[in-house]
Design an enzyme around this catalytic site. Structure first.
Site, PDB file in Angstrom:
ATOM      1  CE  LYS A   1      11.482  -4.989  -4.763  1.00 17.64           C
ATOM      2  NZ  LYS A   1      10.918  -4.023  -3.821  1.00 17.64           N
ATOM      3  N   GLY A   7       3.948  -9.507  -2.090  1.00 18.80           N
ATOM      4  CA  GLY A   7       3.706 -10.790  -2.743  1.00 18.80           C
ATOM      5  C   GLY A   7       2.519 -11.554  -2.185  1.00 18.80           C
ATOM      6  CB  SER A  67       2.931  -9.810  -6.944  1.00 25.25           C
ATOM      7  OG  SER A  67       4.073  -9.812  -6.124  1.00 25.25           O
TER       8      SER A  67
END
Lengths: 220, 310
Positions: free
Chosen positions: B97, B169, B252
Site C-alpha cells: 500500500k 479494520g 484484519s
C-alpha cells in the site's frame, strides 16, 4: 456413432473454475463455431458428466488452484481426465498444473495434475513489471503468417521437453535471446500455453483447440 | 481519450478495438486474480500461512487496519525490508500500500518489484486533492471506490483494478455491502439510459463520459472489481461474491482471529464455492473466534477511512 455425426455434434467444453480467468475462456469459446456450450467445473460431481468433450485449465495462481482442487476433491478426477487421454488445454497456471515437473514452486512444492512430459519454471520472467506482450510465430494455427499476440503475465516457461512426442508449437525471444524459450507445446491430447490467448480478441488458439478435439474424436 | 476494457471480461463478438499492451498486462493480472482471496500480512511468516491457505496474492503492510485504528497517528508505506522479506518468502503476487497521492512511495514500491500497488485510504492521505497519475507507472494499481463515479475516476487515472472501500479494520461488512450495492445499482441505471442521458449522468457523478459509455456497453466496471473492507467470515466473502464482486480482499479478518490458518482456508473455499450453501456451512464450522469487530456507526467522522479520497 459415425464420424460424420461426431463432426456435426456441437462440443461441450468444461473450464476449471476454481480460481482465475475462467470466464474469459468461456467468452471466447462461446463465439466459436462448433462449440455448443461451456460449463464451469469445480466439483467432483461435475466430472461425472460424460457429455463433456474437453477441459480447459485457465490462468490464475497455480498454487491456489492446486490447493483448492485438493480440498474440493477434484485433483483425482483431474488426473483421471488426463490419464484417460481426454482433450485438455492449460494456459499459464493451467500449463504448470499439467506438467510433470515444476520448478520455482512455493516452499514445500505444490501438487500437480501431471501428464505432460515437460519441466516448467514458474515466474520465469520475474515480477509483474516484467510481464509483457510479444508477437509469436505459430505455424500450426490459422493464418500463420499473422503473428499471435502472446500475453505473458508472471508467466512460466518450458525449461525442457522430456519426451519425444512433445511437439513444440511456439517460442518467445526476449531480450535478444538467440534460442528463445518454449512457451507452447502439444503432446497427443494435451495442449499447453504459457501465455493467455483468452486475454486477447484473437481466437485462433481456441479454434486450434476445437479442431484438436474434433480430430481426436474422429481418430477414436 | 479512448479506453478499451480488457478483452473477454464480458461476452462480446470479439471485435473490440484492442487494448494497449501495457494495459493488457496490468488489467490482465487482476483478471487472473479473480475468484481468489488477497490477504493482508505483516511478515514473511504470515505470508507463508496465507500462501498455504490458498491466497491468490498477499498484501504486505506493517500494521493491519485494525491496529492502525487502535494506534492512531500517521500511517505510511511499510518498511521496504519487510516487503522484500515477504517477496522472498512466497511465490504468489505481492501487493503493498501507498498513501493516496504519494507517488514517491509508489516509485519505491515499483523499484522493489511489488506486483500490484494499492493506493489506499487505509493509510493517511498524502494529498487531499490529487491521486497518483497511475499511467506513469509500469506496476499496476488497485484503488478503492464507494460508487461508480469514484471507480471511473480511478480507472481514468490508470488503475487496473478496483475494490470497494468498505470500512477496513472493523470486521463489519456493512460498508462493503453498501459500496458494492451502490456500484452495481448505478451500473444498472447506466445500462437503462439513452445516450443523451449519459452526458448528464457523467457530469453528475463526475466521471469521464467515455468510461460511462464503456460501462453501459459492458454492463459492469471495465476492470476487475474486488470486495474489501470488513470481510471477516466465509459467509461475508460469499455474500460479496453473490453481490457480483470478482474476488475478495481480507485484511484484519484473518490474522486478528483465533485460528488464522483455518479461517484463511475457509474463506478461500467460500470464494470458490460461493453459491454452494453445503460447502459454506461446512467451512464455517468451528473456526474459533472471529475478530471482535466495530459497529461502523460508532466511528467518529475522522475514523472513517472510506471518507478519505474521492
Amino acid at each position: 456413432m459415425s464420424d460424420q455425426e461426431n463432426q456435426a455434434k456441437p462440443l461441450r467444453i468444461g473450464v476449471l473454475a476454481l480460481q482465475g480467468a475462467f470466464t474469459e475462456h468461456q467468452h471466447v469459446l462461446n463465439r466459436i463455431a462448433g462449440v455448443g456450450s461451456t460449463v464451469q467445473v469445480k466439483t467432483k460431481e461435475a466430472f461425472e458428466d460424460d457429455t463433456l468433450d474437453a477441459l480447459i485449465l485457465p490462468g490464475g495462481e497455480s498454487t491456489t488452484m492446486a490447493l483448492i482442487a485438493e480440498r474440493s476433491g477434484v485433483m483425482e478426477p483431474l488426473r483421471n481426465w488426463v490419464q484417460k487421454g481426454k482433450p485438455v488445454w492449460g494456459t499459464c497456471a493451467g500449463m504448470i498444473l499439467l506438467s510433470n515437473t515444476a520448478h520455482r514452486t512455493k516452499i514445500g512444492g505444490q501438487a500437480l495434475i501431471g501428464g505432460l512430459d515437460v519441466t516448467v519454471k514458474r515466474n520465469a520472467f520475474g515480477a509483474q513489471v516484467d510481464s509483457f506482450v510479444a508477437d509469436l510465430n505459430v505455424p500450426c494455427i490459422a493464418s500463420p503468417e499473422v503473428v499471435f499476440p502472446g500475453v505473458f503475465i508472471r508467466a512460466p516457461i518450458i525449461e525442457s521437453v522430456d519426451a519425444d512426442n512433445v511437439e513444440v508449437i511456439a517460442k518467445v525471444q526476449k531480450d535478444g535471446q538467440s534460442e528463445g524459450s518454449i512457451v507452447a507445446v502439444k503432446q497427443g491430447h494435451i495442449l499447453a500455453t504459457a501465455f493467455h490467448p483468452e486475454l486477447t480478441d484473437d481466437d485462433r488458439f481456441h479454434r486450434y483447440f476445437v479442431d484438436m478435439i474434433k480430430a481426436l474424436q474422429t481418430s477414436k | 481519450m479512448a479506453f478499451n476494457a480488457p478483452s473477454n471480461l464480458v461476452q462480446t463478438n470479439g471485435t473490440s478495438a484492442g487494448t494497449k499492451s501495457e494495459f493488457i498486462v496490468k488489467a490482465g493480472l487482476a483478471q487472473n486474480l479473480k475468484g481468489g482471496v488477497i490477504m493482508d500480512v505483516i511478515n514473511a511468516e504470515q505470508a507463508r500461512i496465507a500462501e498455504e491457505a490458498g491466497a491468490c496474492a498477499v498484501m504486505a503492510l506493517e500494521r493491519v487496519p485494525a491496529d492502525i485504528r487502535r494506534d492512531g497517528g500517521v500511517s505510511r508505506m511499510s518498511d521496504p525490508r519487510m516487503i522484500k522479506e515477504i517477496i522472498e518468502a512466497v511465490t504468489i503476487p505481492v501487493m503493498a500500500k501507498v498513501r493516496i497521492g504519494h507517488f514517491v512511495e509508489a516509485q519505491i514500491l515499483e523499484h522493489l518489484n511489488v506486483d500490484y500497488i494499492d493506493e489506499s485510504e487505509v493509510l493517511t492521505m498524502a494529498d487531499e486533492q490529487h491521486h497518483i497519475d497511475k499511467t506513469k507507472f509500469k506496476v499496476p494499481f488497485v484503488c478503492g471506490a464507494k460508487n461508480l463515479g469514484e471507480a471511473l475516476r480511478r480507472i481514468n487515472e490508470g488503475a487496473g483494478m478496483i475494490r470497494t472501500k468498505g470500512e477496513a479494520g472493523t470486521g463489519n461488512v456493512v460498508e462493503a455491502v453498501r459500496h458494492a450495492r451502490q456500484l452495481t445499482g448505478e451500473i444498472r441505471k447506466v445500462q437503462a439510459m439513452a445516450e443523451e442521458e449519459l452526458y448528464v449522468y457523467a457530469k453528475d457523478i463526475q466521471a469521464p463520459f467515455h468510461l460511462v459509455k464503456e460501462v453501459k456497453k459492458l454492463g459492469r466496471l471495465p476492470v476487475v472489481n474486488f470486495a474489501a473492507g470488513g470481510v471477516a467470515t466465509p459467509a461475508d466473502a460469499a455474500l460479496m461474491m453473490q453481490l457480483g464482486m470478482d474476488g475478495v480482499f481480507v485484511g484484519s479478518g484473518i490474522f486478528k482471529s483465533g485460528d488464522p490458518a483455518k479461517r484463511a482456508r475457509a474463506i478461500v473455499q467460500a470464494v470458490t464455492h460461493y453459491q454452494d450453501a453445503s460447502v459454506l456451512a461446512k467451512v464455517s464450522e468451528d473456526l474459533g473466534e472471529a475478530m471482535v469487530g466495530i459497529n461502523c456507526d460508532t466511528l467518529l467522522p475522522d475514523q472513517k477511512f472510506a471518507e478519505r479520497g474521492n
